[in-house]
Design a protein around this motif. Structure first.
Motif, PDB file in Angstrom:
ATOM      1  N   THR A   1      -8.599  -4.681   0.152  1.00 22.87           N
ATOM      2  CA  THR A   1      -9.039  -3.859  -0.942  1.00 22.87           C
ATOM      3  C   THR A   1      -8.363  -2.751  -1.404  1.00 22.87           C
ATOM      4  O   THR A   1      -8.227  -2.433  -2.447  1.00 22.87           O
ATOM      5  CB  THR A   1     -10.650  -3.530  -0.631  1.00 22.87           C
ATOM      6  N   VAL A   2      -7.514  -2.270  -0.409  1.00 26.22           N
ATOM      7  CA  VAL A   2      -6.801  -1.235  -0.654  1.00 26.22           C
ATOM      8  C   VAL A   2      -5.604  -1.437  -1.637  1.00 26.22           C
ATOM      9  O   VAL A   2      -5.495  -0.586  -2.694  1.00 26.22           O
ATOM     10  CB  VAL A   2      -6.226  -0.625   0.744  1.00 26.22           C
ATOM     11  N   PRO A   3      -4.778  -2.247  -1.639  1.00 33.10           N
ATOM     12  CA  PRO A   3      -3.674  -2.652  -2.496  1.00 33.10           C
ATOM     13  C   PRO A   3      -4.535  -3.236  -3.762  1.00 33.10           C
ATOM     14  O   PRO A   3      -4.013  -2.751  -4.741  1.00 33.10           O
ATOM     15  CB  PRO A   3      -2.914  -3.727  -2.035  1.00 33.10           C
ATOM     16  N   HIS A   4      -5.587  -3.895  -3.762  1.00 31.96           N
ATOM     17  CA  HIS A   4      -6.128  -4.311  -4.913  1.00 31.96           C
ATOM     18  C   HIS A   4      -6.482  -2.980  -5.727  1.00 31.96           C
ATOM     19  O   HIS A   4      -6.531  -3.052  -7.214  1.00 31.96           O
ATOM     20  CB  HIS A   4      -7.452  -5.260  -4.819  1.00 31.96           C
TER      21      HIS A   4
ATOM     22  N   VAL B   1       0.917  -1.228   0.036  1.00 30.25           N
ATOM     23  CA  VAL B   1      -0.065   0.067   0.097  1.00 30.25           C
ATOM     24  C   VAL B   1       0.936   1.332  -0.299  1.00 30.25           C
ATOM     25  O   VAL B   1       0.649   2.281  -0.669  1.00 30.25           O
ATOM     26  CB  VAL B   1      -1.018  -0.038   1.180  1.00 30.25           C
ATOM     27  N   ALA B   2       1.904   1.013   0.964  1.00 29.61           N
ATOM     28  CA  ALA B   2       2.894   2.385   0.725  1.00 29.61           C
ATOM     29  C   ALA B   2       3.458   2.739  -0.617  1.00 29.61           C
ATOM     30  O   ALA B   2       3.483   3.708  -1.001  1.00 29.61           O
ATOM     31  CB  ALA B   2       4.002   2.154   1.853  1.00 29.61           C
ATOM     32  N   VAL B   3       3.714   1.545  -1.185  1.00 31.01           N
ATOM     33  CA  VAL B   3       4.509   1.912  -2.407  1.00 31.01           C
ATOM     34  C   VAL B   3       3.308   2.353  -3.492  1.00 31.01           C
ATOM     35  O   VAL B   3       3.698   3.127  -4.134  1.00 31.01           O
ATOM     36  CB  VAL B   3       5.069   0.498  -3.064  1.00 31.01           C
TER      37      VAL B   3
ATOM     38  N   LEU C   1     -20.330  -1.985   3.854  1.00 29.10           N
ATOM     39  CA  LEU C   1     -21.019  -2.602   3.187  1.00 29.10           C
ATOM     40  C   LEU C   1     -20.893  -4.115   3.563  1.00 29.10           C
ATOM     41  O   LEU C   1     -21.018  -5.149   2.691  1.00 29.10           O
ATOM     42  CB  LEU C   1     -20.679  -2.273   1.854  1.00 29.10           C
ATOM     43  N   GLY C   2     -20.938  -4.446   4.719  1.00 29.21           N
ATOM     44  CA  GLY C   2     -20.922  -5.765   5.298  1.00 29.21           C
ATOM     45  C   GLY C   2     -19.637  -6.464   5.354  1.00 29.21           C
ATOM     46  O   GLY C   2     -19.466  -7.480   5.586  1.00 29.21           O
ATOM     47  N   PHE C   3     -18.495  -5.589   5.073  1.00 36.02           N
ATOM     48  CA  PHE C   3     -17.238  -6.188   5.059  1.00 36.02           C
ATOM     49  C   PHE C   3     -16.126  -5.534   6.260  1.00 36.02           C
ATOM     50  O   PHE C   3     -16.613  -4.341   6.658  1.00 36.02           O
ATOM     51  CB  PHE C   3     -16.579  -6.094   3.825  1.00 36.02           C
ATOM     52  N   SER C   4     -15.411  -6.236   6.688  1.00 35.00           N
ATOM     53  CA  SER C   4     -14.660  -5.507   7.548  1.00 35.00           C
ATOM     54  C   SER C   4     -13.169  -6.339   7.692  1.00 35.00           C
ATOM     55  O   SER C   4     -12.935  -7.454   6.871  1.00 35.00           O
ATOM     56  CB  SER C   4     -15.176  -5.755   9.037  1.00 35.00           C
ATOM     57  N   GLY C   5     -12.213  -5.915   8.575  1.00 37.04           N
ATOM     58  CA  GLY C   5     -11.078  -6.451   9.080  1.00 37.04           C
ATOM     59  C   GLY C   5     -10.473  -6.838   7.605  1.00 37.04           C
ATOM     60  O   GLY C   5      -9.896  -5.938   6.663  1.00 37.04           O
TER      61      GLY C   5
ATOM     62  N   ALA D   1     -10.928   5.449  -5.160  1.00 33.74           N
ATOM     63  CA  ALA D   1     -11.974   6.001  -4.157  1.00 33.74           C
ATOM     64  C   ALA D   1     -12.378   4.787  -3.204  1.00 33.74           C
ATOM     65  O   ALA D   1     -12.681   4.906  -2.148  1.00 33.74           O
ATOM     66  CB  ALA D   1     -13.017   6.594  -4.826  1.00 33.74           C
ATOM     67  N   VAL D   2     -12.647   3.552  -4.050  1.00 35.85           N
ATOM     68  CA  VAL D   2     -13.400   2.529  -3.310  1.00 35.85           C
ATOM     69  C   VAL D   2     -12.030   2.081  -2.372  1.00 35.85           C
ATOM     70  O   VAL D   2     -12.470   1.812  -1.259  1.00 35.85           O
ATOM     71  CB  VAL D   2     -13.338   1.261  -4.352  1.00 35.85           C
ATOM     72  N   GLY D   3     -10.938   1.843  -2.893  1.00 36.79           N
ATOM     73  CA  GLY D   3      -9.755   1.365  -1.945  1.00 36.79           C
ATOM     74  C   GLY D   3      -9.702   2.484  -0.662  1.00 36.79           C
ATOM     75  O   GLY D   3      -9.467   2.171   0.414  1.00 36.79           O
ATOM     76  N   ALA D   4      -9.854   3.778  -0.976  1.00 39.01           N
ATOM     77  CA  ALA D   4      -9.624   5.050   0.020  1.00 39.01           C
ATOM     78  C   ALA D   4     -10.736   4.801   0.993  1.00 39.01           C
ATOM     79  O   ALA D   4     -10.574   4.905   2.539  1.00 39.01           O
ATOM     80  CB  ALA D   4      -9.574   6.114  -0.325  1.00 39.01           C
ATOM     81  N   SER D   5     -12.016   4.355   0.634  1.00 29.51           N
ATOM     82  CA  SER D   5     -13.042   4.212   1.661  1.00 29.51           C
ATOM     83  C   SER D   5     -13.068   3.029   2.630  1.00 29.51           C
ATOM     84  O   SER D   5     -13.181   3.188   3.711  1.00 29.51           O
ATOM     85  CB  SER D   5     -14.575   4.251   0.821  1.00 29.51           C
ATOM     86  N   ALA D   6     -12.497   1.860   1.917  1.00 30.27           N
ATOM     87  CA  ALA D   6     -12.256   0.638   2.603  1.00 30.27           C
ATOM     88  C   ALA D   6     -11.109   1.019   3.682  1.00 30.27           C
ATOM     89  O   ALA D   6     -11.269   0.609   4.834  1.00 30.27           O
ATOM     90  CB  ALA D   6     -11.621  -0.346   1.702  1.00 30.27           C
ATOM     91  N   LEU D   7      -9.956   1.760   3.179  1.00 27.32           N
ATOM     92  CA  LEU D   7      -9.003   2.182   4.269  1.00 27.32           C
ATOM     93  C   LEU D   7      -9.366   3.013   5.613  1.00 27.32           C
ATOM     94  O   LEU D   7      -9.076   2.750   6.489  1.00 27.32           O
ATOM     95  CB  LEU D   7      -7.736   3.266   3.338  1.00 27.32           C
ATOM     96  N   VAL D   8     -10.358   4.075   5.258  1.00 27.75           N
ATOM     97  CA  VAL D   8     -10.800   4.806   6.261  1.00 27.75           C
ATOM     98  C   VAL D   8     -11.604   3.848   7.258  1.00 27.75           C
ATOM     99  O   VAL D   8     -11.515   3.848   8.307  1.00 27.75           O
ATOM    100  CB  VAL D   8     -11.736   6.108   5.856  1.00 27.75           C
ATOM    101  N   ALA D   9     -12.501   3.176   6.748  1.00 25.66           N
ATOM    102  CA  ALA D   9     -13.279   2.373   7.508  1.00 25.66           C
ATOM    103  C   ALA D   9     -12.562   1.262   8.213  1.00 25.66           C
ATOM    104  O   ALA D   9     -12.785   1.180   9.457  1.00 25.66           O
ATOM    105  CB  ALA D   9     -14.379   1.523   6.731  1.00 25.66           C
TER     106      ALA D   9
END
Length: 312
Positions: A138-141, A13-15, A128-132, A112-120
C-alpha cells in the motif's frame, strides 16, 4: 513476496518518500503546501526509509511516525484546497478547474493512507483487516498512484484545460484510485473495475501529453522528452496492472508480486511519475524564465491570469 521483492519495494518507497514527494510538493507551491521547499519533507521520508531497514517493532514504528505526521499535514492541505475550491465555486470564481483540483486534492490526501499502512506494518499490527504484504504494498501505491499519478494528471489538466483527454484523465485518476482502494474491502471484481478506470484515465493523460508534444514549438526539448517518455512508459506499464487485476478477479494466470514490482512498479515509479514530475518542473522553470507563468492559488505551473495558455 520474496526477500528480493520486498527489498525492491523498499527501494521504491525510498525514492518515493525522499525524492518524488518533495519534488511534487515544490510543483504545488506555498499556497497549497506549507513550506514546500523545506528539508523537513525529505527528512521525514528518510525516517520512513530507515524504519524499513529495521526489524518490525516499536523502534521501526516510531521512525515511521514523522512520515505519518508529514502526511497528515498534506491531508490538511488537501482538505483546505477542497474547501477553498468549493467556496470559489459558490462565489463564482475558481483559480483552477474542478478536474485539476480534484486530482490535486487526491494527491494530497492519499499519502496519509500509505503512511498509516507503513506505521502499522512496521509495528507488526493489522490495519482494517489487512497486514503484512498488503500493508507493505500500500505504501508505494499511495506514493506513486495516489500522489504521483494524481499530481501529474492534475498538472496536465491545468496546462491543457481545453483538451478533453487531459480533463478525463484528471477526473479518472482519483476515481480509479478510489475504486481500487474500495476493491480491497469489496473484492477482486471491484478492484478490477478500479484498475480499468485508472488505466483508461492514465492513458487519456498520456495521450494528451503526446498530442501536445507533437505540436511544433512551445516547450524545451528536455521537458518534452521527459513527458513523452512518461506517457509511453505508463501506457505500457498499466497493461500489466490490468493483467494482474483481471487474473486475480477471473482466475487466470497472471504475474506474481515479485515480477509486478520489478516491471510495473519500477516502470511507473521511475519511467512515469519521476520523469513526468521532472518534465513538469522544467516546464515551470521555462515559463518562469520567460514570464509566462506565476504562482497562483493552485501551483507554480498554472498560467498567469490573462496569459495565453499553452497545452501541456
Amino acid at each position: 513476496m520474496s526477500p528480493a521483492g520486498s527489498a525492491l519495494v523498499g527501494l521504491l518507497v525510498a525514492v518515493g518518500a525522499v525524492v518524488v514527494l518533495p519534488l511534487g510538493l515544490r510543483l504545488l507551491g506555498a499556497r497549497v503546501v506549507p513550506a514546500p521547499r523545506s528539508a523537513a519533507w525529505p527528512l521525514a521520508g528518510a525516517c520512513a526509509v530507515v524504519s524499513l531497514l529495521l526489524p518490525r517493532g516499536a523502534l521501526a514504528a516510531a521512525l515511521a511516525v514523522p512520515f505519518a505526521l508529514a502526511s497528515a499535514v498534506l491531508l490538511a492541505a488537501g482538505v483546505r484546497l477542497a474547501a477553498r475550491a468549493l467556496g470559489g465555486h459558490r462565489g463564482g470564481a475558481s483559480p483552477a478547474g474542478p478536474p485539476s483540483t480534484a486530482a490535486t486534492v487526491t494527491a494530497l490526501v492519499l499519502p496519509a493512507v500509505g503512511a498509516s499502512a507503513l506505521v502499522a506494518e512496521r509495528a507488526g499490527w493489522g490495519l482494517l483487516g489487512f497486514s503484512g504484504t498488503y500493508l507493505a504494498l500500500t505504501v508505494p501505491h499511495m506514493l506513486y498512484a495516489g500522489f504521483g499519478a494524481a499530481l501529474v494528471a492534475g498538472a496536465v489538466a491545468r496546462l491543457a484545460a481545453a483538451d478533453r483527454l487531459a480533463v478525463a484523465g484528471a477526473w479518472g485518476v482519483p476515481a480509479g484510485t478510489a475504486l481500487v482502494l474500495l476493491g480491497y474491502f469489496v473484492g477482486d471484481a471491484a478492484e478490477l473495475v478500479g484498475a480499468v478506470v485508472l488505466t483508461l484515465a492514465l492513458w487519456a493523460t498520456a495521450a494528451a501529453v503526446v498530442r501536445s508534444a507533437a505540436r511544433p514549438g512551445g516547450h524545451p526539448a528536455a521537458a518534452r522528452a521527459l513527458l513523452v517518455t512518461s506517457a509511453v512508459v505508463v501506457s505500457l506499464a498499466m497493461v500489466l496492472a490490468l493483467w494482474w487485476a483481471a487474473g486475480e478477479a477471473l482466475g487466470f494466470a497472471h504475474p506474481g508480486l515479485d515480477l509486478m514490482a520489478a516491471t510495473h512498479g519500477v516502470a511507473n515509479a521511475l519511467g512515469f511519475v519521476l520523469c513526468a514530475l521532472l518534465g513538469l518542473r522544467l516546464l515551470a522553470r521555462d515559463r518562469a524564465a520567460h514570464g509566462g507563468a506565476a504562482p497562483t492559488d493552485h501551483d507554480r505551473t498554472s498560467p498567469r491570469a490573462g496569459a495565453r495558455r499553452r497545452p501541456a
